[in-house]
Design an enzyme around this catalytic site. Structure first.
Site, PDB file in Angstrom:
ATOM      1  CG  HIS A  54     -39.238  15.133   3.503  1.00  0.00           C
ATOM      2  ND1 HIS A  54     -37.860  15.208   3.492  1.00  0.00           N
ATOM      3  CD2 HIS A  54     -39.672  16.234   4.181  1.00  0.00           C
ATOM      4  CE1 HIS A  54     -37.479  16.307   4.123  1.00  0.00           C
ATOM      5  NE2 HIS A  54     -38.554  16.949   4.545  1.00  0.00           N
ATOM      6  CG  HIS A  61     -34.896  18.204   7.993  1.00  0.00           C
ATOM      7  ND1 HIS A  61     -35.717  18.339   9.093  1.00  0.00           N
ATOM      8  CD2 HIS A  61     -35.680  18.464   6.904  1.00  0.00           C
ATOM      9  CE1 HIS A  61     -36.933  18.695   8.679  1.00  0.00           C
ATOM     10  NE2 HIS A  61     -36.931  18.774   7.365  1.00  0.00           N
TER      11      HIS A  61
HETATM   12  P1  NAD Z   1     -45.548  15.184  -2.364  1.00  0.00           P
HETATM   13  O1  NAD Z   1     -45.569  16.489  -2.994  1.00  0.00           O
HETATM   14  O2  NAD Z   1     -44.823  14.075  -3.050  1.00  0.00           O
HETATM   15  O3  NAD Z   1     -47.060  14.723  -2.119  1.00  0.00           O
HETATM   16  C1  NAD Z   1     -47.286  13.483  -1.490  1.00  0.00           C
HETATM   17  C2  NAD Z   1     -48.278  12.614  -2.260  1.00  0.00           C
HETATM   18  O4  NAD Z   1     -49.588  13.072  -1.970  1.00  0.00           O
HETATM   19  C3  NAD Z   1     -48.135  12.629  -3.772  1.00  0.00           C
HETATM   20  O5  NAD Z   1     -48.318  11.310  -4.237  1.00  0.00           O
HETATM   21  C4  NAD Z   1     -49.286  13.503  -4.240  1.00  0.00           C
HETATM   22  O6  NAD Z   1     -49.760  13.113  -5.509  1.00  0.00           O
HETATM   23  C5  NAD Z   1     -50.327  13.255  -3.177  1.00  0.00           C
HETATM   24  N1  NAD Z   1     -51.240  14.359  -2.897  1.00  0.00           N
HETATM   25  C6  NAD Z   1     -50.911  15.647  -2.670  1.00  0.00           C
HETATM   26  N2  NAD Z   1     -51.974  16.345  -2.282  1.00  0.00           N
HETATM   27  C7  NAD Z   1     -53.016  15.496  -2.293  1.00  0.00           C
HETATM   28  C8  NAD Z   1     -54.393  15.633  -1.982  1.00  0.00           C
HETATM   29  N3  NAD Z   1     -54.894  16.781  -1.528  1.00  0.00           N
HETATM   30  N4  NAD Z   1     -55.184  14.547  -2.126  1.00  0.00           N
HETATM   31  C9  NAD Z   1     -54.669  13.360  -2.556  1.00  0.00           C
HETATM   32  N5  NAD Z   1     -53.378  13.163  -2.822  1.00  0.00           N
HETATM   33  C10 NAD Z   1     -52.565  14.230  -2.696  1.00  0.00           C
HETATM   34  O7  NAD Z   1     -44.940  15.222  -0.896  1.00  0.00           O
HETATM   35  P2  NAD Z   1     -44.950  16.281   0.300  1.00  0.00           P
HETATM   36  O8  NAD Z   1     -44.820  15.473   1.529  1.00  0.00           O
HETATM   37  O9  NAD Z   1     -46.037  17.258   0.177  1.00  0.00           O
HETATM   38  O10 NAD Z   1     -43.585  17.092   0.058  1.00  0.00           O
HETATM   39  C11 NAD Z   1     -42.333  16.468   0.180  1.00  0.00           C
HETATM   40  C12 NAD Z   1     -41.300  17.326  -0.514  1.00  0.00           C
HETATM   41  O11 NAD Z   1     -41.270  18.606   0.102  1.00  0.00           O
HETATM   42  C13 NAD Z   1     -39.897  16.771  -0.454  1.00  0.00           C
HETATM   43  O12 NAD Z   1     -39.314  16.842  -1.722  1.00  0.00           O
HETATM   44  C14 NAD Z   1     -39.172  17.714   0.502  1.00  0.00           C
HETATM   45  O13 NAD Z   1     -37.801  17.812   0.226  1.00  0.00           O
HETATM   46  C15 NAD Z   1     -39.907  18.998   0.251  1.00  0.00           C
HETATM   47  N6  NAD Z   1     -39.827  19.963   1.367  1.00  0.00           N
HETATM   48  C16 NAD Z   1     -39.460  21.226   1.060  1.00  0.00           C
HETATM   49  C17 NAD Z   1     -39.411  22.188   2.050  1.00  0.00           C
HETATM   50  C18 NAD Z   1     -39.088  23.614   1.714  1.00  0.00           C
HETATM   51  O14 NAD Z   1     -38.877  24.412   2.624  1.00  0.00           O
HETATM   52  N7  NAD Z   1     -39.074  23.968   0.449  1.00  0.00           N
HETATM   53  C19 NAD Z   1     -39.738  21.849   3.372  1.00  0.00           C
HETATM   54  C20 NAD Z   1     -40.118  20.539   3.645  1.00  0.00           C
HETATM   55  C21 NAD Z   1     -40.162  19.594   2.628  1.00  0.00           C
HETATM   56  N1  GLY Z   2     -37.684  23.078   5.861  1.00  0.00           N
HETATM   57  C1  GLY Z   2     -36.558  23.865   6.232  1.00  0.00           C
HETATM   58  C2  GLY Z   2     -36.655  25.308   5.869  1.00  0.00           C
HETATM   59  O1  GLY Z   2     -37.596  25.747   5.267  1.00  0.00           O
HETATM   60  O2  GLY Z   2     -35.765  26.036   6.187  1.00  0.00           O
END
Ligand code: NAD
Ligand code: GLY
Length: 385
Positions: A272, A254
């Site tokens: 991401h 990361h």
């Molecule tokens: P996202 O939420 O942007 O979703 C990705 C895309 O897929 C979007 O365009 C969305 O509209 C689409 N989408 C979602 N579900 C769908 C479905 N079932 N069918 C069709 N389209 C769909 O991205 P992501 O990869 O889910 O999440 C990335 C984010 O998560 C980043 O901001 C990252 O920093 C965060 N993250 C947080 C943690 C944590 O521990 N909180 C861990 C890892 C990542």
């Molecule tokens: N994705 C890192 C954490 O949840 O700690």
């Protein structure tokens, strides 16, 4: 429903909760959520990714009816830019205007962006409301919906403003993955590979033998990968909820990956998970350069990531440009940097990640120069045109 539902428990005593993994969970959302409702309440507040809501609103509406629940929906534009102060304000204002109280239940319906934003909004709403994660991307099902990290981005960087606020339930419905774009599936596979690389060589073997099935979206292979990944994350979070030590291992790839994402201004040309995949490959190659990891393990990890549809070399990433000086500056400003030294998550081999404290920036810069300028034959990953 064609398959059984698996349950993984996140053991955090009174803040513990279940992750349900299986098919048809959103279609039963009301029945599953009803026991969490306070007496006399029959309305939930759904904060949804607008793309996801456009596809799955009817399934959710009928699903909530199975528990005699109605809902108010707050829609959030798709994409990383929604993890912002202004979007947080919009969500909170809409919830409050529509009568959300501390005793209400907020449901996050979307990927990691909506999960992170909604979790933070719930944590702040009238000093803290409970929320349910209903992750709809593979990445959110295996990572962001579990563990209670919530955040938005700020001018100072990614995830710089947030709270630890655990959900009360996670519904990881495998049916949602059927509509997920293939590139988003690959991005989720990066976080799955992360758990294997951290401490689970048996899972790494499973991923190697199942790579083609996973890349094609085979439901049985994905179900097993989601289950093992959630169990792995639940175990680490239960040991170290607020990242005093072990939880930092979940950041494998990361620090490199966030620097790539930031250099690309968080545009969708580098997702991401794509940044994390390249970042993990870089972390293993850097471990080889430091002499702590056998070269063949870095090659094996890279081959697995490529087979899962992921690029592992800077030259094969979308977006950019990725300049070594800029990457180093972003890494040095990471949350984990202190007194010009960095904490990196590196590996002694597959399944042997470790926390490498006080990493010097000079050899790291040489490494980034060699990476950004690296040449050679590289398999073009799936999903890239
Ligand atoms: P996202 O939420 O942007 O979703 C990705 C895309 O897929 C979007 O365009 C969305 O509209 C689409 N989408 C979602 N579900 C769908 C479905 N079932 N069918 C069709 N389209 C769909 O991205 P992501 O990869 O889910 O999440 C990335 C984010 O998560 C980043 O901001 C990252 O920093 C965060 N993250 C947080 C943690 C944590 O521990 N909180 C861990 C890892 C990542
Ligand atoms: N994705 C890192 C954490 O949840 O700690």
């Amino acid at each position: 429903m064609t398959s059984s539902v698996k349950t993984v428990h996140v053991d955090l005593a009174e803040r513990g909760y279940d992750i349900l993994i299986g098919e048809g969970l959103i279609a039963r959302a009301g029945e599953l959520i009803r026991p969490l409702m306070k007496t006399g309440r029959d309305r939930v507040f759904v904060v949804a990714d607008e793309t996801v809501f456009g596809i799955h609103a009817e399934t959710l509406r009928k699903g909530l009816q199975t528990g005699d629940l109605c809902f108010h929906s707050t829609l959030v534009p798709s994409g990383e830019k929604s993890k912002s102060f202004s979007q947080l304000d919009d969500v909170l204002s809409d919830l409050i205007e529509h009568g959300a109280e501390r005793d209400d239940l907020i449901l996050a319906f979307g990927g990691g962006v909506v999960g992170d934003l909604t979790g933070l909004a719930a944590g702040l709403l009238k000093r803290g409301a409970r929320f349910v994660q209903m992750p709809t991307t593979l990445l959110a099902q295996v990572d962001s919906s579990v563990g209670g990290k919530t955040a938005i981005n700020s001018r100072a960087g990614k995830n710089m403003v947030g709270l630890f606020h655990q959900p009360v339930l996670v519904l990881a419905d495998l049916d949602m993955l059927a509509t997920l774009p293939v590139r988003e599936r690959f991005a989720g596979l990066a976080e799955i590979a992360k758990y294997a690389l951290i401490d689970d060589p048996n899972f790494f073997d499973f991923l190697e033998t199942s790579a083609a099935a996973l890349a094609e979206g085979n439901k049985a292979a994905l179900a097993e990968a989601v289950r093992v990944s959630c169990a792995s994350k639940a175990r680490i979070v239960a040991i170290d909820e607020t990242e005093q030590a072990e939880r930092a291992l979940l950041n494998l790839g990361h620090t490199f990956g966030h620097a790539l994402e930031r250099a690309n201004d968080y545009r969708s040309s580098l997702l991401h998970g794509e940044g994390v995949a390249a970042g993990m490959a870089m972390a293993l190659r850097y471990s080889v350069q430091l002499g702590v990891c056998p070269g063949q393990d870095a090659v094996r990890a890279e081959r697995l990531l490529n087979a899962l549809g992921l690029a592992t070399r800077i030259r094969d990433l979308g977006g950019g440009p990725y300049k070594p000086d800029e990457l180093l500056a972003h890494m040095a400003h990471d949350k984990k940097a202190r007194n010009g030294k960095l904490t990196l998550i590196l590996a002694r081999g597959i399944g042997q990640a470790y926390i490498h404290r006080d990493a010097d920036l000079t050899p790291l810069k040489q490494f980034l120069v060699s990476e950004a300028g690296a040449t050679g034959i590289q398999m073009k990953p799936l999903g890239y045109t």
